[in-house]
Design a protein around this motif. Structure first.
Motif, mmCIF file in Angstrom:
data_model
loop_
_atom_site.group_PDB
_atom_site.id
_atom_site.type_symbol
_atom_site.label_atom_id
_atom_site.label_comp_id
_atom_site.label_asym_id
_atom_site.label_seq_id
_atom_site.Cartn_x
_atom_site.Cartn_y
_atom_site.Cartn_z
ATOM 1 N N ILE A 32 0.832 -1.207 0.000
ATOM 2 C CA ILE A 32 0.000 0.000 0.000
ATOM 3 C C ILE A 32 0.865 1.255 0.000
ATOM 4 C CG2 ILE A 32 -2.042 -1.071 1.065
ATOM 5 C CD1 ILE A 32 -1.103 0.315 3.700
ATOM 6 N N CYS A 33 0.292 2.334 -0.507
ATOM 7 C CA CYS A 33 0.986 3.622 -0.579
ATOM 8 C C CYS A 33 1.222 4.141 0.842
ATOM 9 C CB CYS A 33 0.144 4.606 -1.375
ATOM 10 S SG CYS A 33 0.740 6.298 -1.282
ATOM 11 N N CYS A 34 2.452 4.552 1.149
ATOM 12 C CA CYS A 34 2.796 5.026 2.493
ATOM 13 C C CYS A 34 2.207 6.396 2.806
ATOM 14 C CB CYS A 34 4.310 5.075 2.660
ATOM 15 S SG CYS A 34 5.014 3.455 2.873
ATOM 16 N N ALA A 35 1.666 7.062 1.797
ATOM 17 C CA ALA A 35 1.080 8.386 2.030
ATOM 18 C C ALA A 35 -0.440 8.330 2.154
ATOM 19 C CB ALA A 35 1.495 9.343 0.918
ATOM 20 N N CYS A 36 -1.113 7.460 1.364
ATOM 21 C CA CYS A 36 -2.587 7.474 1.359
ATOM 22 C C CYS A 36 -3.220 6.126 1.696
ATOM 23 C CB CYS A 36 -3.112 7.954 0.004
ATOM 24 S SG CYS A 36 -2.884 6.744 -1.311
ATOM 25 N N ASN A 37 -2.396 5.085 1.889
ATOM 26 C CA ASN A 37 -2.882 3.744 2.238
ATOM 27 C C ASN A 37 -3.679 3.041 1.138
ATOM 28 O OD1 ASN A 37 -1.705 3.686 4.778
ATOM 29 N ND2 ASN A 37 -3.463 4.723 5.717
ATOM 30 N N HIS A 80 -0.428 9.161 -7.783
ATOM 31 C CA HIS A 80 -1.291 10.293 -7.436
ATOM 32 C C HIS A 80 -0.703 11.099 -6.275
ATOM 33 C CE1 HIS A 80 -4.781 12.332 -5.546
ATOM 34 N NE2 HIS A 80 -4.968 12.684 -6.810
ATOM 35 N N CYS A 81 -0.240 10.388 -5.232
ATOM 36 C CA CYS A 81 0.376 11.073 -4.084
ATOM 37 C C CYS A 81 1.684 11.749 -4.502
ATOM 38 C CB CYS A 81 0.631 10.102 -2.944
ATOM 39 S SG CYS A 81 -0.863 9.674 -2.043
ATOM 40 N N ALA A 82 2.502 11.039 -5.273
ATOM 41 C CA ALA A 82 3.792 11.601 -5.703
ATOM 42 C C ALA A 82 3.561 12.939 -6.407
ATOM 43 C CB ALA A 82 4.513 10.628 -6.620
HETATM 44 ZN ZN LIG Z 1 -0.962 7.399 -2.367
#
Ligand SMILES: [Zn+2]
Length: 229
Positions: free
Chosen positions: A14-19, A32-34
């Motif tokens: 999972i993405c460490c910024a948005c899960n 998307h987070c990047a």
């Molecule tokens: Zn993310």
């Protein structure tokens, strides 16, 4: 089906910024987070708010921050993973992106070595690593320069100092670092790295000790900064 695909089905990365679940092409942070990380745009501006904030406190060449740290924001989530969830790789990734961005700006090419702010030994014992080491290591690799983690050490408090009140000890922040191996940075342009800039007092304390080294030039970079400091 490959074993890694099978493991991915049971424990999806999972993405460490948005899960959110990462796709096969994504690593650590989703696209998307990047794309949404709150960049400061300070890197190419010599006289940016970070430089102004530190001006007059320590003599330095350049100073900057890559991102804004906002409450409940993406950088806060990433810093949480790096500091409290054992995700050293998050620091490496963020550092690599930071280093890559600096590499594209001509005046940052003067930097010769990268030095992370040492972590307090008590915290080091709990965390197992220094989060600023991870950021600095990622940056050094991207900028193709050496990282020198052993130049500074945290000064040990003697008994009379530990007896002092918390506030008094805190105000004594300028005495918390000592030189461990000055030869590593003698005559060099050093980039001092910390994770988040708030008051700047830790960076100031490190800088004062470093600037005692003969011929040393100092620049300062933090991965993130508070929106107001
Ligand atoms: Zn993310």
């Amino acid at each position: 089906m490959w074993l890694s695909d099978l493991i991915g089905l049971i424990y999806p990365e999972i993405c460490c910024a948005c899960n959110q679940r990462l796709t096969k092409q994504e690593e650590i942070i989703c696209l998307h987070c990047a794309y949404s990380l709150p960049k400061t745009d300070f890197l190419s501006i010599y006289d940016n708010p970070i430089a102004k904030h530190l001006a007059g406190r320590v003599p330095f060449e350049y100073a900057t921050s890559m991102y804004y740290f906002t409450k409940k924001g993406l950088i806060q989530n990433l810093m949480y993973q790096l500091k409290y969830n054992g995700r050293y790789d998050v620091g490496l990734k963020l550092g690599a992106d930071f280093g890559q961005a600096l590499k594209e700006i001509p005046f940052w090419k003067d930097i010769e070595v990268i030095l992370p702010v040492p972590l307090h030994p008590k915290k080091l014992k709990i965390r197992g690593y220094n989060q600023s080491d991870a950021i600095a290591e990622g940056m050094a690799k991207a900028m193709e320069i050496e990282m020198v983690p052993d130049v500074l050490k945290r000064a040990k408090f003697n008994k009379s100092q530990t007896k002092k009140g918390k506030l008094e000890r805190w105000s004594n922040v300028e005495n918390i670092f000592d030189l461990k191996d000055a030869a590593l940075v003698c005559g060099k342009h050093v980039l001092l790295i910390d994770d988040v800039l708030t008051t700047g007092s830790t960076l100031e304390a490190c800088s004062e000790v470093l600037l005692k080294v003969e011929g040393l030039k100092l620049s300062i970079a933090t991965l993130a900064c508070a929106e107001s400091f």
